[in-house]
Design a protein around this motif. Structure first.
Motif, mmCIF file in Angstrom:
data_model
loop_
_atom_site.group_PDB
_atom_site.id
_atom_site.type_symbol
_atom_site.label_atom_id
_atom_site.label_comp_id
_atom_site.label_asym_id
_atom_site.label_seq_id
_atom_site.Cartn_x
_atom_site.Cartn_y
_atom_site.Cartn_z
ATOM 1 N N PHE A 28 26.582 -37.593 -31.518
ATOM 2 C CA PHE A 28 26.275 -37.617 -30.799
ATOM 3 C C PHE A 28 26.839 -38.463 -29.517
ATOM 4 O O PHE A 28 26.089 -39.133 -29.704
ATOM 5 N N GLY A 29 27.626 -39.068 -28.663
ATOM 6 C CA GLY A 29 28.294 -39.589 -28.190
ATOM 7 C C GLY A 29 27.838 -39.647 -26.562
ATOM 8 O O GLY A 29 27.628 -38.499 -26.402
ATOM 9 N N LEU A 30 27.750 -40.494 -25.777
ATOM 10 C CA LEU A 30 27.680 -40.584 -24.634
ATOM 11 C C LEU A 30 28.622 -39.636 -23.844
ATOM 12 O O LEU A 30 27.992 -38.958 -23.146
ATOM 13 N N SER A 31 29.520 -39.132 -23.708
ATOM 14 C CA SER A 31 30.254 -38.436 -23.076
ATOM 15 C C SER A 31 29.897 -36.438 -23.785
ATOM 16 O O SER A 31 29.950 -35.654 -22.829
ATOM 17 N N SER A 32 28.806 -36.425 -24.791
ATOM 18 C CA SER A 32 28.186 -35.567 -24.345
ATOM 19 C C SER A 32 26.839 -35.212 -23.426
ATOM 20 O O SER A 32 26.147 -33.805 -23.539
ATOM 21 N N TYR A 33 26.972 -35.833 -22.803
ATOM 22 C CA TYR A 33 26.083 -36.040 -21.672
ATOM 23 C C TYR A 33 25.915 -36.358 -20.805
ATOM 24 O O TYR A 33 24.883 -35.899 -19.417
ATOM 25 N N GLY A 34 26.995 -36.694 -20.429
ATOM 26 C CA GLY A 34 27.704 -36.728 -18.577
ATOM 27 C C GLY A 34 27.402 -37.506 -17.482
ATOM 28 O O GLY A 34 26.504 -38.742 -18.188
ATOM 29 N N ALA A 35 26.608 -36.497 -16.637
ATOM 30 C CA ALA A 35 26.263 -37.820 -15.708
ATOM 31 C C ALA A 35 24.922 -38.034 -16.010
ATOM 32 O O ALA A 35 24.492 -39.470 -15.394
ATOM 33 N N PHE A 36 23.899 -37.192 -16.579
ATOM 34 C CA PHE A 36 22.972 -37.900 -17.243
ATOM 35 C C PHE A 36 22.558 -39.384 -18.004
ATOM 36 O O PHE A 36 21.863 -39.879 -17.665
ATOM 37 N N ALA A 37 23.826 -38.811 -18.853
ATOM 38 C CA ALA A 37 23.640 -40.807 -19.657
ATOM 39 C C ALA A 37 23.913 -41.752 -18.299
ATOM 40 O O ALA A 37 23.440 -42.768 -18.755
ATOM 41 N N MET A 38 25.065 -41.746 -17.841
ATOM 42 C CA MET A 38 25.478 -42.714 -16.996
ATOM 43 C C MET A 38 24.128 -42.566 -15.725
ATOM 44 O O MET A 38 23.757 -43.865 -15.557
ATOM 45 N N MET A 39 23.248 -41.745 -15.596
ATOM 46 C CA MET A 39 21.665 -41.984 -14.613
ATOM 47 C C MET A 39 21.252 -43.338 -15.024
ATOM 48 O O MET A 39 20.180 -44.143 -14.977
ATOM 49 N N LEU A 40 20.964 -42.891 -16.685
ATOM 50 C CA LEU A 40 19.499 -43.730 -17.418
ATOM 51 C C LEU A 40 20.372 -45.201 -17.425
ATOM 52 O O LEU A 40 19.466 -46.031 -16.977
ATOM 53 N N MET A 41 21.599 -45.169 -17.830
ATOM 54 C CA MET A 41 22.410 -46.856 -18.297
ATOM 55 C C MET A 41 22.035 -47.300 -16.618
ATOM 56 O O MET A 41 23.135 -48.670 -16.872
ATOM 57 N N SER A 42 22.282 -46.863 -15.471
ATOM 58 C CA SER A 42 22.299 -47.474 -14.486
ATOM 59 C C SER A 42 20.797 -47.789 -13.998
ATOM 60 O O SER A 42 20.456 -48.460 -12.857
ATOM 61 N N CYS A 43 19.984 -47.389 -14.978
ATOM 62 C CA CYS A 43 18.422 -47.669 -14.726
ATOM 63 C C CYS A 43 17.506 -49.229 -14.768
ATOM 64 O O CYS A 43 18.472 -50.226 -15.410
#
Length: 339
Positions: free
Chosen positions: A74-89
């Motif tokens: 599973f890559g980051l693309s499968s998580y969408g905005a959820f992944a980007m939010m966590l990566m911005s923490c």
């Protein structure tokens, strides 16, 4: 009812087709879907997704590690905005807290939380009520996918931390050593829930790419997604519930567990069923009645054993219920149908 992104399902379908050459199109077609026409912004209920995954799991039983393989890709693309939010923490602690708060945006069939135990922290995944034959497949996909996501976060941090232990909520399988090789740590089976045991110090690690402006943007996007998905749908909830309950035998889920699977409170769940002129007990009885009739007509399974398969501890309870459903005893039903 609250829905979830279809991204995780589409990614799972792609990986199953790639790794196992399954005729995924045929399975999707039985559920009214076509892979080529799935909108990346589309949603699906947990119960509907679970029914599709059940068909996939049945076809790859020859590889008990299939879900570990799929979840690990599973890559980051499968998580969408959820992944980007966590990566911005700004830190791992903030990412854990937001990940738990917004977990409805993940693909998990588990309730996510964490618990501090002295110098360790448990990232816990408590599985929803799942059919016994699906538990390992779903848990393996959830755990492997979560671990892959944690590894991607570690790469951002320039870290290579390994879990101190991994817990799995089902009996130890023959392939136990493969799990230890996968997670590079002791793996304990037969636990109440899945969990990663991590050093507590990991929570204090800062994210070098933390950005409060980006975090606010992605968090607002996540809020908007949740708002759209929380729009209540009343159509055919009873049918979805019947399909879901049909996957169980012996230990049927309680109404509270079913409501959680459909991402509803028990009160909402009861009200929506009532709006359709249905009730949980009525649908459960219908499922049990159909299973009983099928077994009586198409097998030599004893009445006592059928009762056990339907969750009755005593044959008398099953016989009494069957008479209420069909107006005759199971034995008379079997005999009259044979004649």
């Amino acid at each position: 009812m609250t829905l979830r992104s279809i991204l995780a399902l589409t990614f799972t379908v792609e990986q199953l087709h790639q790794h196992y050459q399954l005729d995924t199109e045929a399975i999707l077609a039985r559920h009214g879907l076509q892979q080529a026409h799935l909108d990346a912004n589309a949603t699906i209920s947990q119960a509907d997704e679970l029914a599709i995954l059940a068909e996939f799991a049945d076809q790859i039983q020859h590889d008990p590690l299939a879900a570990i393989t799929i979840g690990s890709t599973f890559g980051l693309s499968s998580y969408g905005a959820f992944a980007m939010m966590l990566m911005s923490c700004s830190s791992v602690y903030e990412a854990f807290a937001l990940g738990i708060k917004y977990q409805q945006l993940s693909y998990l069939f588990s309730e996510l939380d964490y618990q501090l135990n002295g110098d360790t922290v448990l990232l816990r995944l408590k599985p929803y009520r799942l059919p016994d034959h699906l538990l390992r497949f779903i848990v393996d996909r959830d755990v492997a996918g979560t671990w892959h996501f944690l590894n991607m976060m570690q790469t951002m941090l320039g870290q290579q931390l390994k879990p101190l232990a991994v817990y799995m909520p089902y009996p130890q399988p023959e392939e136990a050593l493969a799990y230890r090789d996968k997670f590079q740590c002791p793996v304990e089976f037969g636990r109440d829930e899945a969990a990663f045991v991590l050093p507590a110090e990991v929570l204090r690690l800062p994210f070098p790419g933390g950005n409060s402006t980006a975090l606010a943007l992605y968090r607002s996007q996540c809020d908007e997604i949740l708002k759209r998905r929380s729009q209540v749908r009343t159509e055919a909830l009873s049918e979805r519930l019947q399909q879901y309950l049909s996957m169980f035998s012996q230990r049927f889920p309680a109404i509270k567990e079913c409501a959680a699977t459909f991402a509803l409170s028990e009160r909402q769940f009861r009200r929506l069923l009532s709006d359709e002129g249905q009730s949980f007990q009525l649908i459960l009885d219908r499922v049990r009645s159909e299973k009983a009739c099928h077994l009586l007509l198409n097998s030599s399974t004893s009445v006592e054993q059928i009762g056990l398969l339907l969750g009755y501890s005593e044959a008398a309870g099953f016989i009494h219920a069957f008479k209420k459903w069909q107006g005759m005893t199971p034995a008379k039903f079997r005999k009259s149908s044979t004649q």
